[in-house]
Scaffold this motif. Structure first.
Motif, PDB file in Angstrom:
ATOM      1  N   THR A  89       7.162  22.269  10.802  1.00 46.55           N
ATOM      2  CA  THR A  89       7.946  22.752   9.785  1.00 46.55           C
ATOM      3  C   THR A  89       7.238  22.284   8.421  1.00 46.55           C
ATOM      4  OG1 THR A  89       9.231  20.532   9.711  1.00 46.55           O
ATOM      5  CG2 THR A  89       9.895  22.700  11.150  1.00 46.55           C
ATOM      6  N   ASP A  90       7.973  22.320   7.272  1.00 49.27           N
ATOM      7  CA  ASP A  90       7.382  21.779   5.952  1.00 49.27           C
ATOM      8  C   ASP A  90       7.512  20.214   6.324  1.00 49.27           C
ATOM      9  OD1 ASP A  90       6.986  24.341   4.840  1.00 49.27           O
ATOM     10  OD2 ASP A  90       8.311  24.062   3.543  1.00 49.27           O
ATOM     11  N   ILE A 300       3.929  21.021  -0.287  1.00 46.76           N
ATOM     12  CA  ILE A 300       3.881  21.747   0.750  1.00 46.76           C
ATOM     13  C   ILE A 300       5.283  22.711   0.655  1.00 46.76           C
ATOM     14  CG2 ILE A 300       4.065  21.871   3.234  1.00 46.76           C
ATOM     15  CD1 ILE A 300       2.506  19.189   3.044  1.00 46.76           C
ATOM     16  N   GLY A 301       5.274  23.973   1.222  1.00 45.98           N
ATOM     17  CA  GLY A 301       6.281  24.968   1.070  1.00 45.98           C
ATOM     18  C   GLY A 301       7.310  24.548   0.150  1.00 45.98           C
ATOM     19  N   HIS A 302       8.565  24.332   0.563  1.00 45.24           N
ATOM     20  CA  HIS A 302       9.628  24.124  -0.566  1.00 45.24           C
ATOM     21  C   HIS A 302       9.334  22.905  -1.436  1.00 45.24           C
ATOM     22  CE1 HIS A 302      11.306  26.892   2.625  1.00 45.24           C
ATOM     23  NE2 HIS A 302      12.157  27.342   1.790  1.00 45.24           N
ATOM     24  N   ASN A 310       7.271  29.364  -1.984  1.00 39.80           N
ATOM     25  CA  ASN A 310       8.112  28.376  -0.978  1.00 39.80           C
ATOM     26  C   ASN A 310       7.201  28.473   0.349  1.00 39.80           C
ATOM     27  OD1 ASN A 310      11.262  28.401  -2.019  1.00 39.80           O
ATOM     28  ND2 ASN A 310       9.748  27.177  -2.663  1.00 39.80           N
ATOM     29  N   SER A 311       6.397  29.561   0.429  1.00 37.78           N
ATOM     30  CA  SER A 311       5.795  29.696   2.113  1.00 37.78           C
ATOM     31  C   SER A 311       4.181  29.245   1.742  1.00 37.78           C
ATOM     32  CB  SER A 311       5.660  31.109   2.445  1.00 37.78           C
ATOM     33  OG  SER A 311       5.273  32.050   1.455  1.00 37.78           O
ATOM     34  N   THR A 312       3.962  28.763   0.843  1.00 38.78           N
ATOM     35  CA  THR A 312       2.649  28.212   0.435  1.00 38.78           C
ATOM     36  C   THR A 312       2.250  26.606   0.388  1.00 38.78           C
ATOM     37  OG1 THR A 312       2.443  28.396  -2.045  1.00 38.78           O
ATOM     38  CG2 THR A 312       2.136  30.465  -0.644  1.00 38.78           C
ATOM     39  N   SER A 313       1.059  26.187   0.485  1.00 43.45           N
ATOM     40  CA  SER A 313       0.849  24.825   0.178  1.00 43.45           C
ATOM     41  C   SER A 313      -0.259  24.778  -1.018  1.00 43.45           C
ATOM     42  CB  SER A 313       0.433  23.870   1.292  1.00 43.45           C
ATOM     43  OG  SER A 313       1.539  23.917   2.113  1.00 43.45           O
ATOM     44  N   THR A 335       1.256  27.427   4.457  1.00 44.26           N
ATOM     45  CA  THR A 335       1.407  26.282   4.675  1.00 44.26           C
ATOM     46  C   THR A 335       0.746  25.802   6.065  1.00 44.26           C
ATOM     47  OG1 THR A 335       3.306  26.902   5.957  1.00 44.26           O
ATOM     48  CG2 THR A 335       3.859  26.055   3.740  1.00 44.26           C
TER      49      THR A 335
END
Length: 360
Positions: A89-90, A300-302, A310-313, A335
């Protein structure tokens, strides 16, 4: 030849080290590390049997299953759909980056390639263009490079070039290599002596000063000239001050957007929100963070405030001339990212860009 340059960032890898619940023991941390590494490498959810086969964890599959259950309960891993395996997960990636990941150093051939590629640049625009292409190629992610901030740059030289008797070209050169040119229509013919005197006084007062301080340093300059010459001096100053004001908006360059198509399955719904976010310069500047913070940052993410990302880093770091950060560069990707390799590439490129600026 360029020597191995110094880093402009502190040794710490990230700035966002959030509490992640009760401490995990070393074995469960090792299991989490293995899950992240395998998932990034294989793109497949990871099961306990695969972990035991691929990694020297020193425990039985049953123990690994128990550890995975505990990691899942703490929110570090999750079970996608009906798969028997787990994915990070994140929160799991966050712990991996903060406590488990070691920045992967570039190899000697990679360092030589970076040095050779960047040393061929002919001006600042070329440096930025080469840097963003290089980052995208090295990481296979989307690369973003911010131009050196004028608010953190100093005056290297101000040149005045006479084009016609009443027309002058003003050239502002900063310590970071930025060159701004403006044509000045003077109220009358400008003699060579006046032009030389104005050039000398401009550089004597403004040379080496941070750009935000230049207007104050030059505001009373017309008084140093004969009354007949002051309209020309004031016109040149007005153009210079307008140039400084116009360039306060920071500029960025982007490359490698097509790389995202390789990761379509990493985005839960669609890649469209990510592409839309990448079109917004303000969003990208916020992602990179404050220029003054030179430390490597991993969001990371959120943790990214912009919902479309929100789905990227985002991995970013400051670069600059000497020990001062004048801008940021970084990469954006899913991520499920090779964090050690990406962090190593971003750090290495930032070091070389900083040294090139210092030597330019």
């Amino acid at each position: 030849m360029v020597d191995e340059p110094r880093s402009v960032e502190p040794a710490r890898a990230v700035v966002d080290t959030r509490p992640v619940g009760r401490p995990l023991d070393d074995r469960r941390l090792a299991v989490l590390r293995a899950i992240v590494q395998d998932y990034v490498g294989t793109e497949e959810p990871v099961g306990s049997k695969a972990l035991v086969e691929r990694h020297s964890l020193g425990v039985s599959p049953a123990t690994v299953r128990n550890d995975m259950a505990a990691l899942e309960e703490e929110g570090f891993i999750q079970q996608p759909h009906t798969s028997a395996g787990r994915i990070p997960t994140d929160k799991g990636y966050r712990l991996f980056v903060d406590r488990l990941a070691e920045v992967k150093p570039m190899t000697s051939p990679e360092r030589r390639a970076i040095r050779h590629f960047l040393e061929g640049a002919v001006d600042l625009d070329d440096v930025v263009a080469r840097t963003v292409r290089l980052l995208a190629q090295l990481t296979r992610q989307v690369a973003v490079v911010q131009y050196p901030s004028l608010t953190r740059s100093t005056v290297r030289h101000i040149e005045l070039v006479q084009l016609t008797p009443a027309k002058v070209m003003l050239v502002l050169i900063t310590n970071t290599g930025r060159v701004e040119q403006r044509i000045v229509d003077c109220p009358g013919a400008v003699g060579d002596t006046v032009l030389a005197d104005l050039r000398a006084k401009l550089n004597a007062r403004a040379g080496g000063r941070p750009l935000p301080e230049v207007p104050v340093a030059l505001e009373d300059l017309p008084a140093a000239f004969e009354p007949a010459e002051r309209p020309t001096v004031s016109t040149v100053l007005a153009t210079l001050f307008e140039t400084l004001a116009e360039q306060n908006e920071e500029r960025i360059m982007l490359a490698g957007t097509a790389n995202l198509t390789r990761f379509g399955h990493d985005f839960p719904l669609t890649i469209q929100p990510v592409l839309e976010a990448l079109e917004e310069q303000v969003v990208l500047l916020r992602l990179l963070g404050e220029t003054a913070d030179a430390a490597m940052t991993v969001r990371i993410g959120h943790e990214n405030a912009y919902e479309g990302l929100n789905s990227t880093s985002v991995v970013s770091v400051g670069y600059g001339s000497g020990d001062q950060s004048v801008a940021k560069l970084g990469v954006i990707g899913p991520t499920r990212m090779d964090y050690p390799g990406t962090m190593g590439a971003v750090r290495a490129v930032a070091r070389y860009v900083g040294q090139i600026l210092a030597e330019s």
